[in-house]
Motif scaffolding. Structure first.
Motif, PDB file in Angstrom:
ATOM      1  N   GLY A 117       0.798  -1.220   0.000  1.00 54.19           N
ATOM      2  CA  GLY A 117       0.000   0.000   0.000  1.00 54.19           C
ATOM      3  C   GLY A 117       0.825   1.262   0.000  1.00 54.19           C
ATOM      4  N   GLY A 118       2.054   1.201  -0.526  1.00 52.19           N
ATOM      5  CA  GLY A 118       2.900   2.381  -0.593  1.00 52.19           C
ATOM      6  C   GLY A 118       3.628   2.707   0.688  1.00 52.19           C
ATOM      7  N   MET A 119       3.513   1.868   1.710  1.00 48.75           N
ATOM      8  CA  MET A 119       4.215   2.123   2.965  1.00 48.75           C
ATOM      9  C   MET A 119       4.647   0.792   3.562  1.00 48.75           C
ATOM     10  SD  MET A 119       0.994   3.065   5.426  1.00 48.75           S
ATOM     11  CE  MET A 119      -0.390   1.955   5.604  1.00 48.75           C
ATOM     12  N   VAL A 140      -2.071  -4.820   2.650  1.00 46.58           N
ATOM     13  CA  VAL A 140      -3.195  -3.951   2.302  1.00 46.58           C
ATOM     14  C   VAL A 140      -3.869  -4.497   1.050  1.00 46.58           C
ATOM     15  CG1 VAL A 140      -3.896  -1.616   1.655  1.00 46.58           C
ATOM     16  CG2 VAL A 140      -2.059  -1.960   3.329  1.00 46.58           C
ATOM     17  N   LEU A 141      -5.208  -4.587   1.099  1.00 48.97           N
ATOM     18  CA  LEU A 141      -5.986  -5.103  -0.027  1.00 48.97           C
ATOM     19  C   LEU A 141      -6.548  -3.956  -0.859  1.00 48.97           C
ATOM     20  CD1 LEU A 141      -8.078  -8.043   1.478  1.00 48.97           C
ATOM     21  CD2 LEU A 141      -6.171  -8.216  -0.112  1.00 48.97           C
ATOM     22  N   ASP A 156      -0.835  -5.739  -3.773  1.00 51.23           N
ATOM     23  CA  ASP A 156       0.492  -5.511  -4.351  1.00 51.23           C
ATOM     24  C   ASP A 156       1.458  -5.189  -3.217  1.00 51.23           C
ATOM     25  OD1 ASP A 156      -0.269  -5.899  -7.008  1.00 51.23           O
ATOM     26  OD2 ASP A 156      -0.941  -3.824  -7.208  1.00 51.23           O
ATOM     27  N   PHE A 157       2.499  -5.980  -3.088  1.00 50.13           N
ATOM     28  CA  PHE A 157       3.473  -5.732  -2.031  1.00 50.13           C
ATOM     29  C   PHE A 157       4.873  -6.083  -2.531  1.00 50.13           C
ATOM     30  CE2 PHE A 157       1.944 -10.039  -1.576  1.00 50.13           C
ATOM     31  CZ  PHE A 157       3.053 -10.796  -1.258  1.00 50.13           C
ATOM     32  N   ARG A 158       5.858  -5.607  -1.792  1.00 50.37           N
ATOM     33  CA  ARG A 158       7.264  -5.837  -2.124  1.00 50.37           C
ATOM     34  C   ARG A 158       7.959  -6.471  -0.927  1.00 50.37           C
ATOM     35  NH1 ARG A 158       9.333  -2.894  -6.505  1.00 50.37           N
ATOM     36  NH2 ARG A 158       7.743  -1.646  -7.574  1.00 50.37           N
ATOM     37  N   VAL A 159       8.831  -7.414  -1.217  1.00 46.74           N
ATOM     38  CA  VAL A 159       9.544  -8.149  -0.172  1.00 46.74           C
ATOM     39  C   VAL A 159      11.037  -7.963  -0.380  1.00 46.74           C
ATOM     40  CG1 VAL A 159       9.862 -10.378   0.958  1.00 46.74           C
ATOM     41  CG2 VAL A 159       7.682  -9.853  -0.147  1.00 46.74           C
ATOM     42  N   SER A 160      11.734  -7.702   0.708  1.00 48.58           N
ATOM     43  CA  SER A 160      13.195  -7.597   0.674  1.00 48.58           C
ATOM     44  C   SER A 160      13.760  -8.251   1.925  1.00 48.58           C
ATOM     45  CB  SER A 160      13.648  -6.137   0.591  1.00 48.58           C
ATOM     46  OG  SER A 160      13.226  -5.419   1.742  1.00 48.58           O
TER      47      SER A 160
END
Length: 330
Positions: A117-119, A140-141, A156-160
């Motif tokens: 969700g951009g954060m 976040v959905l 949509d999410f990012r994993v690091s």
């Protein structure tokens, strides 16, 4: 002699005898129903509908090279469309040099960061040489429950993953399991991007309700629509035939109160306010409520005629007395 007796039998008697001897359709109906059930069970058995797996199919490549890497096991636990969040557990499994001296331990300090969700919604740190346990994360959905039961929420999410001491990127692969019933999940991986020296993996997680839940909701909708049509036909015919009774009013009130109960009994029913409510539920409730008010007022006006008159007619009094006597006898 027999021919003469047959000729003496009237035609209506022969026709009645033929009607009595007509074939019974019940065995054919049972045979058709049995055949349909056999076909249904065969389709269910051979289609693999009962072999439900929790593994979420993932599209996309995960460029993991070497033997030193992590496997991030993500398991979805709950999909909350009201608050538009998805709860999941994440568990890192070490390989190669990341394996600790004892079973279940991690040899390095790790930092897992999830941006949704951009954060940054979740940051998980695992100290080195400690037992690794699953940790709850929140995603976040997008798109809520507006089009229930055909809603398709996604995240949509990012994993690091980084070494918490040196800040170096740690190679990893992502696996996803789904425990949030009745949702069917699928995931799509994007290309790894580097921002400020941190490699992040973009992931899109899509969900939709299973076919059984959608079918049950459709059955509930058909029940509401058919009940509304039956109410219109029944009350309309009673008014035209002037046979409206108090039982019709009671049936209408029970029908109106049963619609919200059916709405709540739908599988995974969200709060009131979806498109389904505006298209089906609210119009049906309004139609039944309008008929309830109209029939109640009509019946009240008709039955209160004797009370509204200034003079009591002998015929009306006799009819009322007879009705009271019949009620007391019962």
């Amino acid at each position: 002699m027999t021919q003469q007796v047959d000729e003496m039998v009237p035609d209506d008697v022969v026709a009645a005898e033929r009607r009595r001897r007509r074939k019974n359709p019940a065995p054919r109906i049972l045979a058709v129903v049995g055949a349909l059930l056999v076909v249904y069970y065969a389709v269910v058995a051979f289609s693999g509908a009962l072999n439900v797996t929790t593994e979420v199919p993932i599209q996309g490549e995960q460029p993991v090279t070497g033997e030193d890497y992590l496997t991030l096991q993500m398991k979805t636990e709950d999909v909350d469309l009201t608050n538009r969040v998805l709860s999941a557990n994440i568990l890192p499994i070490p390989h190669g040099d990341f394996v600790g001296d004892r079973a279940g331990e991690m040899s390095e300090n790790l930092r897992i960061e999830i941006v949704s969700g951009g954060m940054t919604t979740s940051v998980v740190t695992y100290p080195g040489e400690s037992i690794v346990d699953p940790t709850t994360v929140t995603l976040v959905l997008d798109r809520g429950d507006t089009f229930y039961p055909w809603d398709r929420p996604f995240s949509d999410f990012r994993v690091s993953v980084q070494d918490d001491e040196t800040g170096e990127n740690v190679p990893f692969e992502l696996t996803i399991e789904n425990s949030a019933r009745p949702w069917v999940m699928s995931a799509t991986l994007g290309e790894v991007t580097t921002e400020n020296g941190i490699d992040t993996l973009p992931v899109t997680l899509d969900g939709n309700r299973d076919a059984l839940s959608v079918t049950l909701v459709v059955f509930y909708l058909l029940a509401i629509l058919l009940t509304t049509l039956m109410a219109v036909v029944t009350i309309g015919s009673a008014l035209l035939k002037k046979k409206l009774e108090f039982s019709n009013v009671i049936w209408l009130s029970a029908t109106m109160l049963s619609f919200p109960a059916l709405r709540s009994a739908m599988p995974g029913a969200p709060p009131i306010g979806t498109a389904l409510d505006f298209i089906v539920l609210f119009p049906c409730i309004c139609i039944v409520a309008a008929m309830l008010v109209w029939t109640g007022a009509h019946l009240l006006w008709r039955e209160s005629k004797i009370l509204r008159g200034r003079e009591l007619d002998d015929d009306d009094a006799a009819a009322s007395a007879a009705a009271g006597a019949a009620a007391s006898d019962d």
